[in-house]
Design a protein around this motif. Structure first.
Motif, short mmCIF file in Angstrom:
data_model
loop_
_atom_site.label_atom_id
_atom_site.label_comp_id
_atom_site.label_asym_id
_atom_site.label_seq_id
_atom_site.Cartn_x
_atom_site.Cartn_y
_atom_site.Cartn_z
N MET A 137 0.85 -1.20 0.00
CA MET A 137 0.00 0.00 0.00
C MET A 137 0.88 1.25 0.00
SD MET A 137 -3.34 0.86 0.28
CE MET A 137 -3.24 2.37 -0.68
N LYS A 138 1.95 1.19 0.79
CA LYS A 138 2.86 2.33 0.84
C LYS A 138 3.57 2.52 -0.50
CE LYS A 138 5.37 5.60 2.80
NZ LYS A 138 6.51 5.74 1.89
N LEU A 139 3.95 1.41 -1.14
CA LEU A 139 4.59 1.52 -2.45
C LEU A 139 3.62 2.11 -3.47
CD1 LEU A 139 7.28 0.82 -3.89
CD2 LEU A 139 6.23 -1.33 -4.59
N TRP A 140 2.35 1.73 -3.35
CA TRP A 140 1.31 2.30 -4.23
C TRP A 140 1.26 3.82 -4.04
CZ3 TRP A 140 -3.14 5.14 -3.78
CH2 TRP A 140 -4.09 5.05 -4.79
N VAL A 141 1.28 4.27 -2.81
CA VAL A 141 1.27 5.72 -2.56
C VAL A 141 2.52 6.37 -3.17
CG1 VAL A 141 1.36 7.50 -0.76
CG2 VAL A 141 -0.14 5.51 -0.48
N ASP A 142 3.66 5.76 -2.93
CA ASP A 142 4.93 6.32 -3.44
C ASP A 142 4.91 6.45 -4.96
OD1 ASP A 142 5.87 6.27 -0.86
OD2 ASP A 142 7.29 4.64 -1.17
N GLU A 143 4.41 5.42 -5.63
CA GLU A 143 4.58 5.37 -7.08
C GLU A 143 3.39 5.93 -7.87
OE1 GLU A 143 5.86 1.46 -8.29
OE2 GLU A 143 7.76 1.69 -7.22
N LYS A 190 -11.79 14.76 -4.83
CA LYS A 190 -12.23 13.41 -4.49
C LYS A 190 -12.22 13.23 -2.96
CE LYS A 190 -10.02 11.57 -8.72
NZ LYS A 190 -11.17 11.43 -9.60
N ASP A 191 -12.89 12.20 -2.50
CA ASP A 191 -12.87 11.84 -1.08
C ASP A 191 -11.93 10.65 -0.88
OD1 ASP A 191 -14.71 13.76 -0.30
OD2 ASP A 191 -16.43 12.41 -0.51
N LEU A 192 -11.23 10.64 0.25
CA LEU A 192 -10.40 9.49 0.62
C LEU A 192 -10.93 8.94 1.94
CD1 LEU A 192 -7.86 7.74 0.04
CD2 LEU A 192 -6.60 9.28 1.54
N TRP A 193 -11.15 7.62 1.96
CA TRP A 193 -11.71 6.97 3.16
C TRP A 193 -10.81 5.84 3.57
CZ3 TRP A 193 -16.43 3.22 3.36
CH2 TRP A 193 -16.95 3.17 4.66
N LEU A 194 -10.28 5.92 4.77
CA LEU A 194 -9.46 4.85 5.33
C LEU A 194 -10.37 3.85 6.05
CD1 LEU A 194 -6.73 3.57 6.20
CD2 LEU A 194 -6.80 5.09 8.19
N VAL A 195 -10.28 2.60 5.63
CA VAL A 195 -11.04 1.52 6.28
C VAL A 195 -10.01 0.52 6.78
CG1 VAL A 195 -12.74 -0.32 5.90
CG2 VAL A 195 -13.04 1.92 4.81
N ALA A 196 -9.82 0.51 8.09
CA ALA A 196 -8.66 -0.20 8.65
C ALA A 196 -9.08 -1.12 9.80
CB ALA A 196 -7.63 0.81 9.15
N PHE A 218 -1.97 10.02 7.06
CA PHE A 218 -3.01 9.69 6.10
C PHE A 218 -3.76 10.96 5.68
CE2 PHE A 218 -2.39 5.74 8.44
CZ PHE A 218 -2.51 4.75 7.49
N GLU A 219 -4.14 11.72 6.69
CA GLU A 219 -4.96 12.91 6.45
C GLU A 219 -4.19 13.93 5.61
OE1 GLU A 219 -6.31 14.63 10.06
OE2 GLU A 219 -7.63 16.04 9.05
N GLN A 220 -2.92 14.10 5.92
CA GLN A 220 -2.13 15.09 5.18
C GLN A 220 -1.80 14.61 3.77
OE1 GLN A 220 -1.72 18.09 5.39
NE2 GLN A 220 -0.05 18.51 3.95
N THR A 221 -1.66 13.31 3.59
CA THR A 221 -1.48 12.77 2.23
C THR A 221 -2.70 13.13 1.39
OG1 THR A 221 -0.10 10.96 3.02
CG2 THR A 221 -1.13 10.66 0.88
#
Ligand code: FMN
Length: 229
Positions: free
Chosen positions: A91-97, A115-121, A147-150
């Motif tokens: 998931m982190k690599l996905w964010v990076d790339e 867009k909206d971002l929703w963390l489901v953890a 997460f929020e700042q990303t």
């Protein structure tokens, strides 16, 4: 080569390194997948699910496919277990790339704006372990600012996360109820009761000088290592 899904309003990015051993994320994924072929009927959003560990067992993420999948989404969901107070490695690599400078943020980087971002953890630690006087020492919210700042950097509104604490001890009925809430939310975005009370995303400008040059930023290091090995 993985193909991007059909255009979706709700894009669920699932990341679990051992999904075959998962109870909760597997149930959540199943609930989301069940919505995939139903979407678009009677005004319900079209839902698409991308399981990163299934799509990219070699960690070679198809950035163009991921960016294409994001294009139509109004809601982007990150669904994963909490690992080391953060996200699992793919998931982190996905964010990076995928969230590249000039595309997701920075000069000309407007692809995700609005867009909206929703963390489901899920967490292994029960809710009471996330307290100053207990093993995780901080309230769970203290781990959310990255997460929020990303989201904010990309112009996305960070929705209140859906978290199931103490995942290993949750009963089958609790897991089923949680998955039902998840499905209801996915299928009803953006018509959630709390939406009107959420603050708009703050504007965050990132000067180009704070990031590596375009060529360096776009070449994943693990690909360079493989090519030169
Ligand atoms: C490498 C690793 C790191 C973990 N780090 C945390 C953590 O920081 N906090 C926590 O509460 N649980 C942590 N856990 C537990 C997982 O969050 C938990 O196993 C998962 O949420 C259970 O969901 P599942 O049934 O979908 O697998 C970690 C588990 C692994 C394998």
């Amino acid at each position: 080569m993985p193909q991007p899904p059909d255009p979706a309003d709700v894009l669920v990015i699932v990341a679990h390194p051992q999904m075959e051993q998962s109870r909760v994320n597997r149930a959540l994924q199943r609930a989301a997948v069940a919505l995939e072929h139903r979407g678009g009927d009677a005004g319900t959003p079209r839902v698409a699910v991308r399981d990163l560990y299934a799509l990219y067992p070699d960690y070679l993420i198809d950035v163009a496919a991921e960016q294409a999948a994001l294009a139509t989404a109004k809601l982007v969901v990150w669904q994963h277990p909490i690992h080391w107070y953060s996200m699992p490695p793919l998931m982190k690599l996905w964010v990076d790339e995928v969230l590249t400078y000039g595309w997701a943020y920075g000069a000309g980087g407007t692809a995700l704006q609005g867009k909206d971002l929703w963390l489901v953890a899920t967490t292994g630690g029960p809710e009471e372990s996330y307290r100053p006087d207990n093993s995780n020492r901080y309230f769970f919210d203290a781990f959310l600012p990255p997460f929020e700042q990303t989201a904010a950097l990309c112009g996305m509104r960070f929705l209140p996360p859906l978290v199931l604490h103490g995942a290993h001890r949750a009963s089958d009925a609790e897991v089923a109820a949680h998955a039902a809430v998840y499905a209801e939310r996915l299928g009803s975005h953006p018509n959630w009761p709390e939406m009107d009370e959420l603050a708009a995303c703050p504007a965050c400008e990132v000067p180009a000088a704070e990031r590596p040059p375009e060529s360096a930023a776009r070449a994943p290091t693990h690909v360079i290592e493989k090519a030169s090995a």
